[in-house]
Design an enzyme around this catalytic site. Structure first.
Site, PDB file in Angstrom:
ATOM      1  N   HIS A 109       0.846  -1.188   0.090  1.00  0.00           N
ATOM      2  CA  HIS A 109      -0.026  -0.010  -0.051  1.00  0.00           C
ATOM      3  C   HIS A 109       0.711   1.322   0.077  1.00  0.00           C
ATOM      4  CE1 HIS A 109       0.282  -0.383   4.575  1.00  0.00           C
ATOM      5  NE2 HIS A 109       0.614   1.024   4.188  1.00  0.00           N
ATOM      6  N   ASP A 139      -0.092  -7.712   1.315  1.00  0.00           N
ATOM      7  CA  ASP A 139       0.338  -6.428   1.441  1.00  0.00           C
ATOM      8  C   ASP A 139       1.797  -6.168   1.562  1.00  0.00           C
ATOM      9  OD1 ASP A 139      -0.142  -3.551   1.417  1.00  0.00           O
ATOM     10  OD2 ASP A 139      -0.201  -3.594   3.788  1.00  0.00           O
ATOM     11  N   SER A 221       4.632   2.145   8.008  1.00  0.00           N
ATOM     12  CA  SER A 221       4.439   1.034   7.136  1.00  0.00           C
ATOM     13  C   SER A 221       5.639   1.025   6.306  1.00  0.00           C
ATOM     14  CB  SER A 221       3.360   1.498   6.389  1.00  0.00           C
ATOM     15  OG  SER A 221       2.008   1.577   6.992  1.00  0.00           O
TER      16      SER A 221
END
Length: 470
Positions: A109, A139, A221
Site C-alpha cells: 500500500h 500487502d 508502514s
C-alpha cells in the site's frame, strides 16, 4: 642548634606533599574516568545495540503518483468547463534492505499505483527504485535499486515462529515523514503483546499478525520490527486507533511469511499459489449441528478435483478441515490465506472432522497454479513468469486459448493480456478468480486487455454462470 639542614628538609617535605597531591588528583581523575566509562557502558543497553545493528538497513520511501481531478460542481454550474487537471500525490513510508544487491521490502500500500519511487538510505544517499513484484493479498512489495556495485547494509533475518509474549522489540521507520531530508529513522521500543492476531483492514485479510505496543504511526508502514538482537521479525503494517495515531496497538507481518513472499517474488515476479483444486465453503451453525460439531469452525470440503493433491489422503466431500500445518482454520478466508503460501514437495499435516470425530492425514503439494480455465468464459488463462511479464506494459493474466464457440472468440486472441475487469486491476490469476466469483447472472462487465502494446476493452454480458458471451 645547626640550622643548615632546614632548607634540605623543607625541600624534601614539599616534594612529598606535591607528590601526594598529584597522586590524589591522578587517582581522582582515574576514578572519574572509570565512573564515566561505567555510565557509558550502562547506557549501551541491548536495545541501543539492536538499533545500531538494524537501523542502517531501514530506508525512507517516497512514492509519487499522478491523479486526475475533475471539474467541480461550481465550475460546471456556471459553465466554466475546464480540462481535467492532474496533480501529484506523495505517499511516505519505510522499507527494509533485505540483501546487498539492493532489494528492499516494504508494504504494497506504500507504493501502490506509484509513478515514481525514491528511496533514501541511512547515509543520506537517494536512489530511484523499480518494482520487482508485489503481493496485494499479503500487502508486501519488493523493490530494487541500482547500487553501481556498492554494497548496501542489509538486515539480518530473524525467526517469527519463536517469538515470546512479553519479549522486547523495536520498531524502526519513518513516521509522519519526519525523516524526509534527514536519513535518520525514528525508533520506538515495546514488547510483543500477542501473536497470531487476525485482522481485516480495508477488505484485506491478515492472519498471524504480531501485535506490539511499540509506537507505530502513519509512515512506519513497511519499516522493521526487530528483536533484541537486531534481527528482523516483522514488517510494520497497520495500527488500531481511534485517533489516527499510535495508541499502543500496532501490528506487523511476521517475517517468516514475508520471507516466503520475497522468495516467490524474486523467483517468479509474484506469488503463485500451489495447485490445490479443492472447493470449500463456510461451516454455518446449522451445518455444524448437522455434522455433529460443537461449534462452527473450519471449512467444509464441497468439491475435490481429480488431480487434487488431497485425492488420495482420505479426505472426502463433506469432511471439515479444521487445521493445516498445526494452524487452526477459522473460515474460508482463513483457509485461502494459509494455503496460498504452503511449500512444495514437503508433507503438510492436515486435521479434519468426519461425523464428529477428528482425523489426521497429510498431503504433499507438487506444483504451482500457473493455469486456469474460468467456467463459462470459453478461454484459458496463464500467470506470466518474470520473463513473459516484461513483454507487456501492464501486470495481468495471459490468454492462452480461446474456444471457437466462445462469445469472446471475435474479441480476444491468444497472447492477449487481461489487466482489468471493471474497476478492479487483475494482477494475477488469484485476483481474476475472486472477481469472477463475484460476477452474477445478467451482469454486464467491461474487460480490459493489452495486445501488441495497444490497450483495448470489450463488454461481456453474463447470462448465466455456464453460458457467458459478448
Amino acid at each position: 642548634m645547626d640550622t643548615t639542614h632546614y632548607p634540605i628538609k623543607l625541600s624534601i617535605f614539599i616534594s612529598i606533599l606535591v607528590g601526594a597531591l598529584w597522586s590524589s588528583a591522578y587517582s581522582a581523575g582515574t576514578h572519574k574516568e572509570a565512573a564515566q566509562s561505567a555510565v557509558t557502558i550502562s547506557r549501551r543497553t541491548a536495545i541501543v545495540t539492536a538499533v545500531a545493528k538494524a537501523s542502517p538497513a531501514v530506508v525512507n520511501i517516497s512514492a509519487t503518483r499522478s491523479v486526475e481531478t475533475r471539474t467541480s460542481f461550481d465550475e460546471w454550474f456556471w459553465g466554466e468547463i475546464t480540462l481535467p487537471r492532474r496533480r501529484a500525490l506523495r505517499e511516505v513510508g519505510s522499507g527494509v534492505i533485505v540483501d546487498q544487491k539492493g532489494h528492499i521490502l516494504t508494504n504494497y500500500h506504500v507504493i501502490r499505483d506509484a509513478d515514481k519511487i525514491t528511496v533514501t538510505i541511512s547515509d543520506g544517499r537517494e536512489f530511484e527504485a523499480q518494482i520487482v513484484g508485489y503481493d496485494p493479498f499479503s500487502d508486501l512489495a519488493l523493490l530494487e535499486v541500482e547500487t553501481d556495485g556498492v554494497s548496501l547494509p542489509e538486515i539480518q533475518w530473524g525467526n517469527s515462529d519463536t517469538l515470546l509474549i512479553g519479549e522486547w522489540v523495536v520498531a524502526i521507520g519513518n513516521p509522519f515523514g519526519l525523516s524526509l531530508g534527514d536519513a535518520q529513522p525514528t525508533v520506538t521500543a515495546g514488547i510483543v503483546s500477542a501473536t497470531q492476531r487476525i485482522l481485516t483492514v480495508e477488505d484485506l485479510y491478515h492472519e498471524d499478525l504480531i501485535q506490539t505496543d511499540a509506537s507505530i504511526n502513519p509512515g512506519n508502514s513497511g519499516g522493521a520490527l526487530v528483536n533484541i538482537h537486531g534481527e528482523l521479525i516483522g514488517i510494520n503494517t497497520v495500527i488500531r486507533s481511534t485517533s489516527g495515531g499510535s495508541q499502543g496497538v500496532g501490528f506487523a507481518i511476521p517475517v517468516n511469511k514475508a520471507r516466503r513472499v520475497v522468495q516467490q517474488i524474486t523467483k517468479y515476479g509474484s506469488v503463485i499459489p500451489p495447485y490445490f483444486d479443492v472447493e470449500v465453503q463456510p461451516v454455518t451453525e446449522e451445518l455444524a449441528e448437522k455434522l455433529s460439531m460443537s461449534r462452527n469452525i473450519g471449512v467444509l470440503v464441497s468439491e475435490i478435483g481429480k488431480r487434487s493433491p488431497i485425492t488420495d489422503t482420505g479426505i472426502k466431500r463433506g469432511d471439515v478441515i479444521v487445521a493445516i500445518s498445526g494452524q487452526r482454520i477459522k473460515d474460508e478466508q482463513d483457509f485461502n490465506a494459509r494455503t496460498r503460501l504452503l511449500p512444495l514437495n514437503q508433507p503438510v499435516q492436515c486435521e479434519f472432522i468426519r461425523r464428529g470425530k477428528k482425523r489426521q492425514t497429510e498431503f504433499t503439494l507438487k506444483t504451482l497454479q500457473w493455469n486456469y480455465a474460468p467456467p463459462g468464459w470459453g478461454i484459458a488463462l496463464a500467470q506470466p513468469d518474470k520473463a513473459m511479464a516484461q513483454k507487456y506494459g501492464q501486470r495481468g493474466v495471459i490468454v492462452t486459448h480461446v474456444e471457437k464457440n466462445s462469445g469472446l472468440a471475435d474479441a480476444l486472441e491468444r497472447g492477449d493480456l487481461i489487466y482489468q475487469i471493471d474497476d478492479t486491476a487483475i494482477h494475477s490469476l488469484e485476483i481474476f478468480k475472486i472477481v469472477d466469483d463475484h460476477i452474477r447472472t445478467q451482469s454486464r462487465t467491461q474487460v480490459y486487455f493489452e495486445r501488441d502494446g495497444v490497450y483495448q476493452a470489450v463488454p461481456v454480458t453474463f447470462f448465466n454462470r455456464n453460458n457467458r458471451r459478448r
